[in-house]
Design a protein around this motif. Sequence first.
Motif, short mmCIF file in Angstrom:
data_model
loop_
_atom_site.label_atom_id
_atom_site.label_comp_id
_atom_site.label_asym_id
_atom_site.label_seq_id
_atom_site.Cartn_x
_atom_site.Cartn_y
_atom_site.Cartn_z
N GLY A 155 0.79 -1.23 0.00
CA GLY A 155 0.00 0.00 0.00
C GLY A 155 0.82 1.27 0.00
O GLY A 155 0.25 2.37 0.07
N VAL A 156 2.15 1.16 -0.10
CA VAL A 156 2.98 2.37 -0.11
C VAL A 156 2.73 3.13 -1.41
O VAL A 156 2.71 2.54 -2.48
CB VAL A 156 4.48 1.99 -0.01
N ILE A 157 2.55 4.43 -1.30
CA ILE A 157 2.31 5.24 -2.49
C ILE A 157 3.63 5.43 -3.21
O ILE A 157 4.66 5.71 -2.58
CB ILE A 157 1.73 6.61 -2.09
N THR A 158 3.61 5.32 -4.53
CA THR A 158 4.82 5.42 -5.34
C THR A 158 5.60 6.69 -5.05
O THR A 158 6.81 6.65 -4.84
CB THR A 158 4.46 5.38 -6.84
N ALA A 159 4.92 7.83 -5.03
CA ALA A 159 5.60 9.10 -4.81
C ALA A 159 6.27 9.14 -3.44
O ALA A 159 7.34 9.71 -3.28
CB ALA A 159 4.62 10.26 -4.95
N THR A 160 5.63 8.53 -2.46
CA THR A 160 6.21 8.49 -1.11
C THR A 160 7.51 7.70 -1.12
O THR A 160 8.51 8.13 -0.55
CB THR A 160 5.23 7.84 -0.13
N PRO A 162 10.49 3.95 -12.04
CA PRO A 162 9.17 3.91 -12.70
C PRO A 162 8.25 5.04 -12.24
O PRO A 162 8.01 5.19 -11.04
CB PRO A 162 8.62 2.53 -12.31
N ASP A 163 7.77 5.84 -13.21
CA ASP A 163 7.00 7.04 -12.87
C ASP A 163 5.67 7.11 -13.59
O ASP A 163 5.44 7.97 -14.44
CB ASP A 163 7.83 8.29 -13.20
N PRO A 164 4.72 6.20 -13.26
CA PRO A 164 3.40 6.32 -13.90
C PRO A 164 2.81 7.68 -13.54
O PRO A 164 3.09 8.21 -12.47
CB PRO A 164 2.60 5.18 -13.26
N ALA A 175 -0.44 2.82 -5.70
CA ALA A 175 0.25 2.04 -4.69
C ALA A 175 1.22 1.07 -5.36
O ALA A 175 0.96 0.60 -6.46
CB ALA A 175 -0.76 1.27 -3.85
N ILE A 176 2.32 0.76 -4.69
CA ILE A 176 3.34 -0.11 -5.27
C ILE A 176 2.74 -1.47 -5.63
O ILE A 176 3.04 -2.03 -6.69
CB ILE A 176 4.52 -0.29 -4.30
#
Lengths: 459, 511
Positions: free
Chosen positions: B157-162, B176-178, B185-186
């Motif tokens: 559940g970790v957010i990509t940007a975080t 990776p930058d969708p 979330a990862i």
Amino acid sequence: MNKQASFRVPIKFVRRGFTGHDVPEDGIMQKCVRCGLCLPTCPTYLETLRETSSPRGRIHLMEAVAAGKLDLTDPGFVGQMYQCLDCRACEAVCPSGVEYGKLVEAARTQIERAMPGSTVKRGLRWLVFHQIFGNMRVFRLLCRLLLFYQRSGLQRLVRKCGILSILRLKEAEELLPTFPKSFLSYSGEQYGAESLVSTKNASPSTSVLPVAGKTATQVALFAGCIMSTAFAETDRATIRVLLAAGCSVVVPRHQGCCGALTVHAGDMDRARVMARRNIDAFEQSGAEYIIVNAAGCGAALKDYGHLMRDDNLYAERAAHFSTQVRDITEFLASRSFSSPQHPLHLRITYQEPCHLVHAQRIDRAPRELLHSIPGIELIEMRESSLCCGSAGIYNITQPEMSRRLQERKIKQIQKSGADLVVTSNPGCYLQLQSGLRQAGSTMRVVHIVDLLDMAYRQE
Amino acid sequence: MLRRLIPKIKQKTVPPPVNTVERMRNSSEQHTASIQSPVPTRHDLEMLRPHIVRELQAIVGAEFVLTEEVDLIAYSIDGTWIEGRPLAVVSVASAEEVSAILRLANRERVIVTPRGSASGLSGGSVPLAGGIALSMTRMNRILEIDRVNFVAVVEPGVITATLQAEVEKLGLFYPPDPSSLKISAIGGNVAENAGGARCLKYGVTSDYVMGLQVVLPTGEIIRTGGRMVKNVTGYNLRQLFTGAEGTLGVITEVTLKLLPLPKYRLTALATFERIDEAASTVTAVMSSGILPASVELMDQTTVQCVEDLLHLGLPVDAEALLLFAFDGNHEQVVRGELEAVTAICYGGRAKSVRIAYSDEESERLWRARRSIAPALARRKPNKLGEDISVPRSAVPAMIRQVCAIALKYDLLIPVFGHAGDGNLHPNILCDRRDPEEMQRVRSAAAEIFAAAIDCGGTLSGEHGIGLLKKEFLEQDLGQDAVQAMKKIKLALDPNNILNPGKIFPTGKSEF
């Protein structure tokens, strides 16, 4: 899916949808493409990690009510419409431009009309929104009573004896501002027209520096309900700062509360009565701009055009009114005026009021003003634009969530390492003050205009 | 007392008691008494059996099992406009809880649909078939950032940007930058094998998945891979679950590869009169041995929409805009790449090349690319965003095909995307409320897929198949390949309880 794992219940009742005027507009809801980019900015989503407590979720609930799939008076729906802070952080990041604030305010209006509630509730709403915020004489009388309550020592007694906990008014009482002795009246008084004389002979050391070669810009001050009583000193500081910026200021008579709280509580019709009064009062002033020093009020005044759109007499006038409204920070930043010369050596951090940064999209102007004061060190706190939990009267009606957000905000303020926190909205001010006190901090809260005024007056 | 200013609100969500039917009958009478809405609706409410609800509550705790109407409605959507309706929403905090839930699901034959932030664009997390919506959002801890082994171990559940912000603080980089990185979330990224602009140089999510902890549909918790750089022990299951769209297992922990953070970033925006010139420039750039971090394309329709919104002075008669990004650790090298590519662009008949040397200037150039979504939203309220992936050399032909299809069906279909790697996003703009237009949209989408396959490409580069593209799967992969995939699905999920109805054709189109 196995038939034994679930069962079907035939239900035969009619679900209430949205009716009449002030409905969440289909055209706005349609724009939501469900991308979810609003979720990481929503304070209630961040606190609960539940889709239901997010803007995307709430919009979908409103769509469900409109489509007849969810009852308007469903407790879960009502709960979510009021758990929302209406901070509009979601609006600011929405790539599709969904005007979420309009949706939730309309939904609340629908709910209030469908569920007026018990006599006590109706009586209380009448008292608060029709009488207190709706009538400035009653409001001021109440303020004077509170002033007496504070200065006579009664407050100390009441706080000690514990009756507040019994009445369940303890948190609300903690939020009370300290009233100054004299309020600012809506006198129609004109400030500054005569002090702006020929520029050529004005020496650089005078505190009022006219804008060279121009006649003064006539502005009208929206003095506000609580700003003109509890924060009367800030109102006076606003006038002084405007004078210093080369304006002449009038405080029109017969103005009143902007109606923001009334709209947020789902009573658009009462808010319209208040809007008409303000539109009338300010039209007569002949001012070019209407200056407001409270973020919540500014957002509400800028929305008058939308609020009165169906009013035959006031629609155009309200739209024009809204175009004249300026927050004090955006107004000052847009004018060339000489910044204060005398330094104030302070380490400050800036709490962005939701209705300034999200609803009005004003984020640069306050920082420009803060940077224009020499000696100021501005430390940005993390989550500076996340709602502090004040949200109008949210801190009274939803104390648990409000407290969680307040604590979150106070932590960020303390982490910033600043000595002072600056903001520009009375609700935020009181929430932060109360929060800092509860955290045992000695940090003070100051309104941005008061800080500017301080810098000017040192000269 | 002042709380009475607003309606009395139920503070806690309590699951419906066993005599729910009784309670609902009573409440329905209350509602009928104060009726004003004119439309009578007869409907059936499907509900999960109380003993199952109780078991779920015992596994995760009563406050994390949601069965209220509002919760079921809120959790019925993702980033598309497809809607399902779960019978319960269960929020989990550990692999053990997931395992217990899946075992229960197999026993009772309840469907389970895992979901992260539900920002997916293909319907992968829509609980179309009902059942349990399994929310992973509470599993949002970054467990470890290992600076020696260059890995990050995170919960799904970790957010990509975080994650990106946290690793960048330590001088590391998760590429990776969708576009959804602020909310995606990862776990979802892994399940959909998310991409993004930087994939040209840095690769997609699967290139960064070193290890997974997965709960199989039958409840076993397995680990695959780990921190090791090289690993050929047994089948490469981590690559099987990556991109499986939540149909083969529920991901409960991810070990991701990290890179060192590049210190310098530069951007250039080149405009081309003709799309062929833009495409050959891209090829020329790649052939010259330079690998930009990303090469983004915006076609004429897209540029016109963006110019309408932003008034940046973009050339609306240009058939294509290319946005190049370069990054690296040595300023001279990055500058050299930028200058070389600028020369190639002019050689490729670019009308103009704007260069950004500072971060601020870069932001301004990227603004156009980032404003595409709001710009398109102004034209029409909805869009069907496609995600076709063709060989780089086929990009101009593909774009011309899309233009022809747009004319044929009288639709606005701007095309933009990752020209460098051939992954394009034709977005069919539409209004969901117009059934006639939606019919044309469906036909146009089908033709776009066919054209992509004809060009030697495929249906999806990064969004996944989910619900939106499943009916075209056999057309793309062929029957035998699809059968092989089905065998794997059956082997791992014999009762077909984990996210059924996704990826594989069902004979029913979902849009």
